[in-house]
Scaffold this motif. Structure first.
Motif, PDB file in Angstrom:
ATOM      1  N   ALA A  91       0.814  -1.235   0.000  1.00 12.34           N
ATOM      2  CA  ALA A  91       0.000   0.000   0.000  1.00 12.34           C
ATOM      3  C   ALA A  91       0.839   1.272   0.000  1.00 12.34           C
ATOM      4  N   LYS A  92       1.983   1.216   0.677  1.00 12.20           N
ATOM      5  CA  LYS A  92       2.758   2.451   0.834  1.00 12.20           C
ATOM      6  C   LYS A  92       3.565   2.838  -0.392  1.00 12.20           C
ATOM      7  N   CYS A  94       2.369   2.469  -3.873  1.00 12.85           N
ATOM      8  CA  CYS A  94       1.564   2.280  -5.079  1.00 12.85           C
ATOM      9  C   CYS A  94       1.358   3.567  -5.869  1.00 12.85           C
ATOM     10  N   ALA A  95       1.633   3.524  -7.162  1.00  9.48           N
ATOM     11  CA  ALA A  95       1.231   4.623  -8.043  1.00  9.48           C
ATOM     12  C   ALA A  95      -0.240   4.408  -8.400  1.00  9.48           C
ATOM     13  N   VAL A  96      -1.058   5.439  -8.213  1.00  9.05           N
ATOM     14  CA  VAL A  96      -2.504   5.274  -8.366  1.00  9.05           C
ATOM     15  C   VAL A  96      -3.028   6.161  -9.497  1.00  9.05           C
ATOM     16  N   VAL A  97      -3.718   5.525 -10.447  1.00  8.58           N
ATOM     17  CA  VAL A  97      -4.380   6.252 -11.536  1.00  8.58           C
ATOM     18  C   VAL A  97      -5.783   6.600 -11.073  1.00  8.58           C
ATOM     19  N   THR A  98      -6.109   7.882 -11.102  1.00  8.89           N
ATOM     20  CA  THR A  98      -7.416   8.321 -10.616  1.00  8.89           C
ATOM     21  C   THR A  98      -8.260   8.987 -11.699  1.00  8.89           C
ATOM     22  N   HIS A  99      -7.646   9.387 -12.808  1.00  8.78           N
ATOM     23  CA  HIS A  99      -8.373  10.114 -13.865  1.00  8.78           C
ATOM     24  C   HIS A  99      -7.995   9.561 -15.236  1.00  8.78           C
ATOM     25  N   TRP A 157       6.671   2.667  -5.633  1.00 17.98           N
ATOM     26  CA  TRP A 157       7.117   4.015  -5.361  1.00 17.98           C
ATOM     27  C   TRP A 157       8.212   4.003  -4.311  1.00 17.98           C
TER      28      TRP A 157
ATOM     29  N   PRO B  76       5.855  13.282 -17.143  1.00 13.97           N
ATOM     30  CA  PRO B  76       5.346  14.433 -16.387  1.00 13.97           C
ATOM     31  C   PRO B  76       4.427  15.257 -17.294  1.00 13.97           C
ATOM     32  N   LEU B  77       3.342  15.715 -16.737  1.00 11.64           N
ATOM     33  CA  LEU B  77       2.352  16.460 -17.520  1.00 11.64           C
ATOM     34  C   LEU B  77       2.994  17.605 -18.308  1.00 11.64           C
ATOM     35  N   VAL B  96      -4.051   9.063 -15.849  1.00 15.09           N
ATOM     36  CA  VAL B  96      -3.248  10.004 -15.067  1.00 15.09           C
ATOM     37  C   VAL B  96      -3.013   9.480 -13.655  1.00 15.09           C
ATOM     38  N   VAL B  97      -1.737   9.398 -13.269  1.00 15.06           N
ATOM     39  CA  VAL B  97      -1.358   9.013 -11.904  1.00 15.06           C
ATOM     40  C   VAL B  97      -1.284  10.289 -11.077  1.00 15.06           C
ATOM     41  N   THR B  98      -2.046  10.323  -9.999  1.00 19.31           N
ATOM     42  CA  THR B  98      -2.092  11.539  -9.172  1.00 19.31           C
ATOM     43  C   THR B  98      -1.606  11.309  -7.748  1.00 19.31           C
ATOM     44  N   HIS B  99      -1.515  10.041  -7.319  1.00 19.64           N
ATOM     45  CA  HIS B  99      -1.135   9.736  -5.934  1.00 19.64           C
ATOM     46  C   HIS B  99      -0.120   8.598  -5.910  1.00 19.64           C
ATOM     47  N   HIS B 100       0.646   8.521  -4.802  1.00 13.39           N
ATOM     48  CA  HIS B 100       1.672   7.477  -4.759  1.00 13.39           C
ATOM     49  C   HIS B 100       1.589   6.556  -3.548  1.00 13.39           C
ATOM     50  N   ARG B 101       0.448   6.562  -2.880  1.00 11.61           N
ATOM     51  CA  ARG B 101       0.262   5.546  -1.846  1.00 11.61           C
ATOM     52  C   ARG B 101      -1.210   5.365  -1.525  1.00 11.61           C
ATOM     53  N   PRO B 112      -6.516   6.587  -2.096  1.00  8.94           N
ATOM     54  CA  PRO B 112      -5.228   7.121  -2.546  1.00  8.94           C
ATOM     55  C   PRO B 112      -4.813   8.314  -1.690  1.00  8.94           C
ATOM     56  N   LEU B 116       0.718  13.769  -5.767  1.00  5.58           N
ATOM     57  CA  LEU B 116       1.923  14.209  -6.475  1.00  5.58           C
ATOM     58  C   LEU B 116       1.850  15.701  -6.763  1.00  5.58           C
ATOM     59  N   PRO B 119       1.068  15.818 -11.773  1.00  9.56           N
ATOM     60  CA  PRO B 119       0.517  14.530 -12.211  1.00  9.56           C
ATOM     61  C   PRO B 119       1.423  13.887 -13.251  1.00  9.56           C
ATOM     62  N   LEU B 120       1.405  12.561 -13.288  1.00  8.34           N
ATOM     63  CA  LEU B 120       2.167  11.800 -14.281  1.00  8.34           C
ATOM     64  C   LEU B 120       1.186  11.117 -15.226  1.00  8.34           C
TER      65      LEU B 120
END
Lengths: 508, 508
Positions: A91-92, A94-99, A157, B76-77, B96-101, B112, B116, B119-120
């Motif tokens: 969990a700590k 993880c790259a998370v795609v949200t959009h 990450w 990177p965006l 789009v990756v916006t968070h890393h945990r 999430p 970041l 965003p990536l």
């Protein structure tokens, strides 16, 4: 010829091993950091070594009955959550795609829009998404075993990264198998550990200790984790491959179940196993010297580089013709079941600079060929592993090329094995153990330690001491392994009974 | 033997081509949808075909001077934004990756966290991130050309997906080159178009038309885009590969500049080119019949499948021994520079079911071997492309195996070429053009159309008509291509002058 510098890589290994590593990677042009945090760019020479590793491993996997397949990069969050220990472990990082799209922002630039109903995790490993497919594919014992491997990129990450050794994105293979019985799955786990051992030793010329990990070092969700551990030249251990017996943990979480031969519904027994581009880093640290990396011939993108030397166009014609002839003859020869790989570097660069580039890249053999060599029908051979140079009749080189490469491969392994043996000790005393892992001099903090083979029993006291020393238990070596010892004894820290010695070391 | 069904795939191509495609993919066990929206799982048989494609293409790339490397998955965006047309083209389909945990949410489950700063984007293509590295690597004309290829996964968020043909994640190769002169870059662009043409025709047995795309169909950011276009069996076009001349558009946006031989700062000229797992879909639609897919021998994971037939253990022993002998003899033979690939399918399955599985998988040759074949030292050979079966002395098969496979490969190409020629027409009249692309019957909407070679000039009127007909301009065929015509004429829609005919078709 340019005068040789004392060493091509600065600092030397002894002066500053971590920095030597960075400079050796850079000197060989293997990889570099990218503008994306923690992600590296693998450059052609580094990637060519990885391709050779892939080619060999892929054949080993196929020879043991596995097939390749490909599964999605993204894992729905809810899938990752199914196995509690597993998600806890990842969990700590993880790259998370949200959009799923970008739109112009009122103030200029782009912003993510199209929010996903369920976030997607970029795979840190694929047990959960592959298991979800296996649950669909497995109905009957006739559908088992499933023996699949995937070559893929994964993302974890990382806050502190080092080229090849620890990067946010890395390339790897992950085997995922499902079996009808526990015994079959255990056998598979150990078979793949053996495949990794053979690859490390026979191809990377890297001696390894194979054994089981302790509970605290297991893969998140595994019943048993096994690893191969190699000693780098700073005497630290590097975990070079792992094979996991997952029991029924993942099959229960994901409902991979089948009707067995008695018609009874049963959960499958699963395994997973992997090695990664980290192996390229291991290769650098295993064989490199103060002039750069040394690539074992069986994995070298080029076995021989031919360096034409001439002062004018007149000399050029004769030298190039001779070089081309030697190249043609070399590539008609066979080493390790394949044509010898030989290139001519005819770039318009100073001879010394050019030669040192190939030294730093670790090409096993360099041939310097000038007008005098042409006249004498000879070649001037530089051998990378021993840093020796000698003139030789062309015919002699051609007649012995395979033997020479074989000798280099064997020498690299023998040298690495001798180093490990020198630095592996059975330690039966707590104070000696502490001394072994305590830097001997402020100036050279790395010149100490190695592998300590000691009896121990798990306890908070031991864990605390190890943490303080920054030492970890690498594995419990399998019987018959060098340094293994099946004689029971007593924990050197607590006096509790111990069944066998473990390998202790500082580690990457 | 089970009685053969009329056709192994239902519906037939004529009944419902799109559904036939799905069923043919399923019948061959090539791939299936995953729980992740738009992402497919490539199963072993499908992946093995892709691996063969990779192997051949990779060698073709190396033979034309390219090296492989690997660049980050994430962009990177701000990098994507640098080339205006490029980001415009991809913004609507970016993951789009916006968070890393992930962290435990108060209400249970995970959410999430670790947002970041920037965003990536998961790469939809890698011009921008690779260009950023080239900007660092290129200082002088001596650093050029850079000729690099990458094998990778890419993600383009698609709303309507179809296995292999259009998926959110797909596997591909992307070549990225940088050159000192415009001419060199144009030559590279066309060289790789030729490589794709050779691969399609010589290996996939898939005739293609190669040519330049019109402005509206260019890769976002390219100066010119070239493609190879193949006609599927529903007469629609499939774009099977593209090669882009990027001019200095990306090098200006990313500052890939160098000092030329005159010491003047100059922007590099770049290209990019790619083919993807879409080719597996093309292979299915190109050669498949109502019994399933047909794999061209040069790309077939198995050239021959041997099916032992016996009724009891006594028969089993003799039949299996004979099968193993035939397998051994076949794999000792050579086809296309490699050992013949032959497997024995000894699974405990009904003979008819087993045979039909291999028919659906498109294995070029099947050998059915029972006790009578053993007694007669013969084999019963089923040929997939012609659906013919014949008994044959074992020695005859072994003596002619390479010729037989070559004949199948050639037959597939000839058949596909004849189909394309039958369905390619020079059309010089607007009404005829409309009729050509208008379904002839409500019952069978797909039995019409093909490639129309017509003169045209770009105009809103033409664009509107084409949109209404759902027809696109596929490319302007290069001179000398089948169906190409360099004679000037007049646009069949507007009467404006036209330099040459274009290929019009409905398309995937």
């Amino acid at each position: 010829m340019a005068k040789a510098p004392k060493n091509a890589i600065s600092p030397t290994r002894e002066e500053d091993y971590p920095e030597w590593y960075q400079q050796a990677v850079k000197g060989a042009d293997l990889a570099e950091n990218s503008p994306v945090r923690g992600c590296m760019v693998i450059k052609p020479w580094g990637y060519a070594i990885w391709e050779n590793m892939q080619r060999v491993l892929d054949q080993m996997f196929k020879d043991t009955g596995h097939q390749n397949a490909y599964f999605p990069l993204f894992i729905p969050l809810s899938y990752l959550e199914k196995e509690a220990a597993h998600v806890e472990g990842f969990a700590k990082e993880c790259a998370v795609v949200t959009h799923h799209r970008l739109e112009a922002a009122p103030g200029g630039g782009l912003v993510p829009t199209g929010k996903l109903e369920e976030p997607l995790v970029v795979r840190p490993t694929s047990e959960t998404i592959i298991g979800a497919m296996y649950a669909k594919w497995v109905q009957s014992y006739r559908d088992l075993p499933i023996l699949i491997n995937q070559w893929a990129n994964v993302v974890r990450w990382e806050l502190r990264t080092r080229l090849f050794l620890r990067t946010t994105e890395f390339l790897w293979q992950e085997g995922h198998t499902a079996h009808a019985t526990e015994q079959e799955a255990v056998e598979e786990t150990l078979r793949m550990l053996d495949v990794y051992t053979a690859f490390a030793q026979d191809y990377m010329a890297m001696p390894v200790v194979k054994g089981e990990k302790t509970a605290g070092e297991r893969f998140p969700g595994a019943v048993n984790t096994y690893s191969i551990e190699a000693m780098m030249q700073d005497r630290k251990a590097l975990q070079a491959g792992t094979s996991h017996f997952l029991g029924q943990n993942f099959s229960r979480a994901q409902e991979i179940k089948f009707l067995n031969q008695e018609g009874k519904e049963t959960f499958a027994w699963t395994t997973s196993w992997g090695v990664s581009t980290r192996l390229v880093g291991a290769l650098v640290m295993m064989h490199g010297d103060d002039d750069g990396i040394v690539v074992p011939p069986r994995l070298a993108p080029q076995h021989v580089v031919i360096l034409p030397i001439f002062r004018n166009d007149e000399e050029r014609a004769g030298v190039m013709e001779y070089c081309q002839r030697v190249q043609k003859e070399l590539t008609a020869a066979t080493y390790d079941g394949q044509p010898v790989r030989a290139m001519i570097d005819a770039r318009d660069l100073r001879g010394g600079d050019k030669m040192w580039q190939h030294v730093k890249k670790g090409v096993p053999l360099r041939l310097e060929i000038g007008p005098r060599d042409v006249a004498g029908d000879s070649v001037f051979v530089g051998r990378r592993d021993t840093s020796t140079k000698q003139p030789m009749p062309r015919a002699e080189l051609l007649g012995t090329i395979a033997e020479r490469l074989t000798e280099i491969q064997q020498n690299l392994f023998a040298r690495a094995l001798a180093f490990r043996e020198q630095n592996t000790h059975q330690i039966d005393d707590r104070e000696e153990f502490i001394r072994f892992f305590t830097p001997r001099s402020e100036d050279k903090p790395e010149i100490h330690g190695g592998f300590a083979m000691s009896h121990y029993a798990e306890s908070p006291e031991v864990a605390e001491l190890l943490a303080k020393l920054k030492v970890t238990i690498r594995c419990l070596p399998q019987s018959g392994q060098p340094g293994s010892d099946d004689t029971p004894g007593r924990c050197i820290f607590t006096g509790q009974p111990s069944q066998r010695r473990a390998v202790f070391a500082k580690a990457y």
